[in-house]
Design a protein around this motif. Structure first.
Motif, short mmCIF file in Angstrom:
data_model
loop_
_atom_site.label_atom_id
_atom_site.label_comp_id
_atom_site.label_asym_id
_atom_site.label_seq_id
_atom_site.Cartn_x
_atom_site.Cartn_y
_atom_site.Cartn_z
N ARG A 185 0.83 -1.21 0.00
CA ARG A 185 0.00 0.00 0.00
C ARG A 185 0.86 1.25 0.00
NH1 ARG A 185 -5.29 -0.90 1.27
NH2 ARG A 185 -5.70 -2.92 2.19
N GLY A 186 0.33 2.28 -0.66
CA GLY A 186 0.97 3.59 -0.63
C GLY A 186 0.16 4.53 0.25
N SER A 187 0.22 5.80 -0.05
CA SER A 187 -0.44 6.80 0.79
C SER A 187 -1.91 7.01 0.44
CB SER A 187 0.31 8.13 0.69
OG SER A 187 0.35 8.56 -0.66
N SER A 188 -2.37 6.48 -0.72
CA SER A 188 -3.78 6.64 -1.10
C SER A 188 -4.29 5.34 -1.70
CB SER A 188 -3.95 7.79 -2.11
OG SER A 188 -3.42 7.41 -3.36
N SER A 189 -5.59 5.30 -1.98
CA SER A 189 -6.18 4.07 -2.51
C SER A 189 -5.68 3.73 -3.91
CB SER A 189 -7.70 4.17 -2.51
OG SER A 189 -8.11 5.18 -3.41
N ASP A 191 -2.53 4.38 -4.85
CA ASP A 191 -1.08 4.36 -4.74
C ASP A 191 -0.66 3.02 -4.15
OD1 ASP A 191 1.60 5.09 -4.66
OD2 ASP A 191 1.40 6.15 -2.76
N TRP A 192 -0.01 2.21 -4.94
CA TRP A 192 0.48 0.92 -4.48
C TRP A 192 1.67 0.52 -5.34
CZ3 TRP A 192 -3.55 1.23 -7.85
CH2 TRP A 192 -3.40 0.53 -9.05
#
Length: 197
Positions: A185-189, A191-192
């Motif tokens: 996972r990154g910082s938003s839905s 963003d990965w």
């Protein structure tokens, strides 16, 4: 006698014509089925309400995902296909709730609900006009189904006369099936990253 023979021939001809019409005319399901928009992975496909480009397809035996603070490993008796795409609405906001893998023998495998907490899933994203979004589709199917498979994407599985994207996966015959893929996972839905393990 000739008149009776002519009536029998006329009836036989009428039966033959009706039978051929019955077998050659499309049924109601075919007439109202989704309208296919065909293409290949890497091509931008445009339908009436949305656009979609499949950018990458990866195959794996297991998927690792951190969800709700726990690292989880998802295994399968077949294989996983993790499909990365870019999608956008065309004229109004839309959610594409139908994604399936179509195997070479015609069996459809709906996107897996086992990984419903994965980041960026296409089937839960709200797409906006002119704003392309990164999206993931994750499928689980028997290993024999990946060669010659296609990805099917539509706004809903039940909407008649709506566009349905038919994207040929075009995976090479010796495509790598990774032992595991990690979805990070990154910082938003939207963003990965995907790492090969």
């Amino acid at each position: 006698m000739i008149r009776k023979l002519a009536h029998v021939l006329a009836i036989g001809l009428a039966i033959l014509v009706l039978y051929s019409l019955q077998k050659t005319r499309p049924g109601y399901g075919e007439i109202t089925s989704p309208i296919a928009v065909a293409g290949k992975a890497g091509e931008k496909l445009s339908g009436r309400n949305f656009e979609l480009t499949v950018t990458n397809i990866r195959l794996a035996r297991e998927i690792r995902l951190t969800a709700f603070g726990k690292d989880r490993l998802y295994s399968t008796s077949g294989i996983w296909a993790v499909v990365e795409a870019e999608a956008a609405a065309r004229h109004e906001s839309i959610t594409l709730t139908s994604a399936a893998w179509l195997g070479p023998d015609g069996v459809r495998y709906a996107s897996s609900e086992r990984l419903s907490n994965a980041p960026g899933l296409l089937t839960v994203q709200r797409l906006e006009p002119g704003l392309p979004s990164r999206a993931l589709m994750i499928f689980e199917f028997p290993e024999s189904e990946w060669q010659g498979g296609s990805i099917l994407v539509a706004p809903t599985p039940f909407l008649a006369l709506e566009n349905e994207m038919h994207i040929a996966a075009d995976l090479p015959a010796k495509a790598a099936i990774h032992p595991a893929l990690a979805l990070v996972r990154g910082s938003s839905s939207t963003d990965w990253s995907i790492a090969t393990e």
